[in-house]
Design an enzyme around this catalytic site. Structure first.
Site, PDB file in Angstrom:
ATOM      1  N   ASP A  35       0.852  -1.182   0.000  1.00 44.15           N
ATOM      2  CA  ASP A  35       0.000   0.000   0.000  1.00 44.15           C
ATOM      3  C   ASP A  35       0.891   1.236   0.000  1.00 44.15           C
ATOM      4  OD1 ASP A  35      -1.934   1.877   0.174  1.00 44.15           O
ATOM      5  OD2 ASP A  35      -2.703   1.284   2.140  1.00 44.15           O
TER       6      ASP A  35
ATOM      7  N   ALA B  42       0.689   4.896  -0.192  1.00 39.07           N
ATOM      8  CA  ALA B  42      -0.172   6.088  -0.120  1.00 39.07           C
ATOM      9  C   ALA B  42       0.622   7.359   0.136  1.00 39.07           C
ATOM     10  CB  ALA B  42      -1.226   5.907   0.973  1.00 39.07           C
TER      11      ALA B  42
ATOM     12  N   LYS C  92      -2.283  12.309  -1.163  1.00 39.05           N
ATOM     13  CA  LYS C  92      -1.399  13.093  -0.303  1.00 39.05           C
ATOM     14  C   LYS C  92      -0.291  13.772  -1.097  1.00 39.05           C
ATOM     15  CE  LYS C  92      -3.944  11.450   2.734  1.00 39.05           C
ATOM     16  NZ  LYS C  92      -3.932  10.307   3.570  1.00 39.05           N
TER      17      LYS C  92
HETATM   18  C1  LIG Z   1      -2.463   3.742   4.489  1.00 35.61           C
HETATM   19  C2  LIG Z   1      -3.378   4.360   3.481  1.00 35.61           C
HETATM   20  N1  LIG Z   1      -3.705   3.677   2.388  1.00 35.61           N
HETATM   21  C3  LIG Z   1      -4.499   4.178   1.447  1.00 35.61           C
HETATM   22  C4  LIG Z   1      -5.042   5.435   1.568  1.00 35.61           C
HETATM   23  C5  LIG Z   1      -5.921   5.831   0.436  1.00 35.61           C
HETATM   24  O1  LIG Z   1      -6.341   7.093   0.299  1.00 35.61           O
HETATM   25  P1  LIG Z   1      -7.223   7.603  -0.915  1.00 35.61           P
HETATM   26  O2  LIG Z   1      -8.281   6.611  -1.229  1.00 35.61           O
HETATM   27  O3  LIG Z   1      -7.759   8.888  -0.411  1.00 35.61           O
HETATM   28  O4  LIG Z   1      -6.301   7.793  -2.097  1.00 35.61           O
HETATM   29  C6  LIG Z   1      -4.733   6.207   2.703  1.00 35.61           C
HETATM   30  C7  LIG Z   1      -5.306   7.529   2.932  1.00 35.61           C
HETATM   31  O5  LIG Z   1      -5.375   8.063   3.996  1.00 35.61           O
HETATM   32  C8  LIG Z   1      -3.874   5.644   3.682  1.00 35.61           C
HETATM   33  O6  LIG Z   1      -3.524   6.314   4.786  1.00 35.61           O
END
Ligand SMILES: Cc1ncc(COP(=O)(O)O)c(C=O)c1O
Length: 382
Positions: free
Chosen positions: A195, A197, A230
């Site tokens: 993951d 992010a 982010k």
């Molecule tokens: C660990 C983690 N994975 C995935 C995401 C996915 O975020 P988004 O769907 O907003 O792109 C986040 C967002 O806070 C995150 O902290």
């Protein structure tokens, strides 16, 4: 969030949110995004549908950003990328893919992990397990326990690993620890689901991608969920991607058509606007340079606040029990106090964080750091 908003105290402090804040407490639109958006809108001639895979140039650029242009998995046509509605969309499509390909596989999540992982991966019916990851009271990784737990996983099980800037702990695996985990995944025939992010929030775009690239080089299969919420500040535009690496090109082709089928069956196609902006930035050298500069500034601000807060805590407590704040990565760290202490911080000091004592360092400002440090010291009994 509701309690924070309702609190009339003038100097209240919000460490609970999950987004970046600048020194004015704004979650800014990056300048590179504003410029790219203007160009995208000026050039746009239609709002007609895109495809289930999203923008081809976006998907290619994401693969290059995450895996590097010359990665062997790309050269051997084993990688396929699907534009997805944010990192969450990518995680969910990945989960559905696992469910269809290996319905009995368990997915191992870190303990603790981001609160949305369990619903995103579990609600499609996959069995979830936990591996020990971090001890919030000693502020240390539980690395041996992690390896021991994963050692007992069955071949074909999936291990979700935060690529960098672990949410909520800020504690990342070191290079030798990544190596040991990769060895174990290979030996036990486990599948990594990485993951990603916060690429660029740890050390740099390249350095944060290095462990991901290395894992993918060693293992026959991997999934990578990528988010641009982010690092491009595109949160509400829902920009992300799922990269799936398969053991050979033929399998990758089959996986690709199945990913498209899943996307069509859930949301048909991803939103285009944010991905068009991202692709414009990735593909325009000047905008890309500007992005890297703005990303460096966001990371620098968080790093500065880490140093400032840890320094003030050292002065206030006369000890080094908060030094972990200095060395962890990304926006989050766990203060490591009880629920009751979190409540006291809220009720007595108007400092807001999630009940697991996760703090967002982007909520720290030079003018509130002393206040926060004194309250932390008072309520954590150090
Ligand atoms: C660990 C983690 N994975 C995935 C995401 C996915 O975020 P988004 O769907 O907003 O792109 C986040 C967002 O806070 C995150 O902290």
């Amino acid at each position: 969030m509701a309690k924070y908003r309702a609190d009339p105290f003038e100097n209240k402090v919000d460490l609970g949110v999950g987004v970046y804040r600048d020194l004015s407490s704004n979650t800014p639109i990056l300048d590179c995004v504003r410029r790219a958006e203007t160009e995208v809108l000026a050039a746009q001639t239609t709002k007609s549908y895109v495809s289930a895979a999203g923008r081809e140039e976006f998907n290619t650029a994401v693969e290059e950003l995450v895996l590097g242009a010359a990665h062997p998995a790309r050269r051997d046509k084993r990688a396929r990328t699907l534009q997805a509605p944010g990192g969450c969309g990518a995680l969910r499509v990945g989960a559905e893919l696992i469910k269809d390909a290996a319905p009995n596989a368990a997915v191992y999540l870190s303990d603790p992990t981001w609160g949305n992982h369990a619903p995103l991966l579990g609600d499609c019916g996959l069995k979830l397990e936990r591996y020990p990851y971090y001890d919030a009271s000693s502020h240390e990784l539980r690395f041996d326990a992690m390896l021991q737990r994963l050692q007992a996983a069955s071949a074909g099980d999936v291990v979700l690993i935060h690529a960098c800037c672990h949410n909520p702990t800020g504690a990342d695996l070191s290079a030798p620890q990544w190596q040991a985990v990769t060895d174990l995944l290979e030996r036990r025939k486990l599948v990594p689901f990485l993951d990603m992010a916060y690429q660029g929030f740890g050390a740099s775009l390249e350095a944060d991608a290095a462990p991901v690239r290395a894992v993918v080089e060693r293992l026959p299969e991997a999934l990578i969920a990528v988010s641009f919420s982010k690092n491009l500040g595109l949160y509400r535009e829902r920009v992300g991607a799922l990269i799936v690496v398969s053991e050979n090109a033929e399998r990758a082709e089959a996986v690709n058509s199945h990913m498209l089928h899943i996307a069509r069956s859930i949301y048909s196609m991803p939103p285009d606007h944010g991905a068009a902006i991202a692709a414009k930035i990735f593909g325009t050298p000047q905008l890309r340079r500007q992005w890297v500069g703005e990303l460096d500034a966001m990371r620098g601000r968080i790093q500065e606040m880490r140093l400032l807060l840890a320094g003030r805590l050292q002065e206030v407590t006369g000890g080094n029990s908060f030094d972990f704040i200095r060395t962890q990565h990304g926006m989050f760290s766990l203060l490591g106090v009880s629920r009751e202490a979190v409540e006291r911080l809220r009720e007595k000091h108007h400092i807001y964080m999630t009940s697991d004592s996760r703090m967002n360092l982007a909520g720290i400002m030079p003018n509130n750091v002393s206040y926060v440090a004194e309250a932390f010291a008072a309520e954590s009994g150090r």
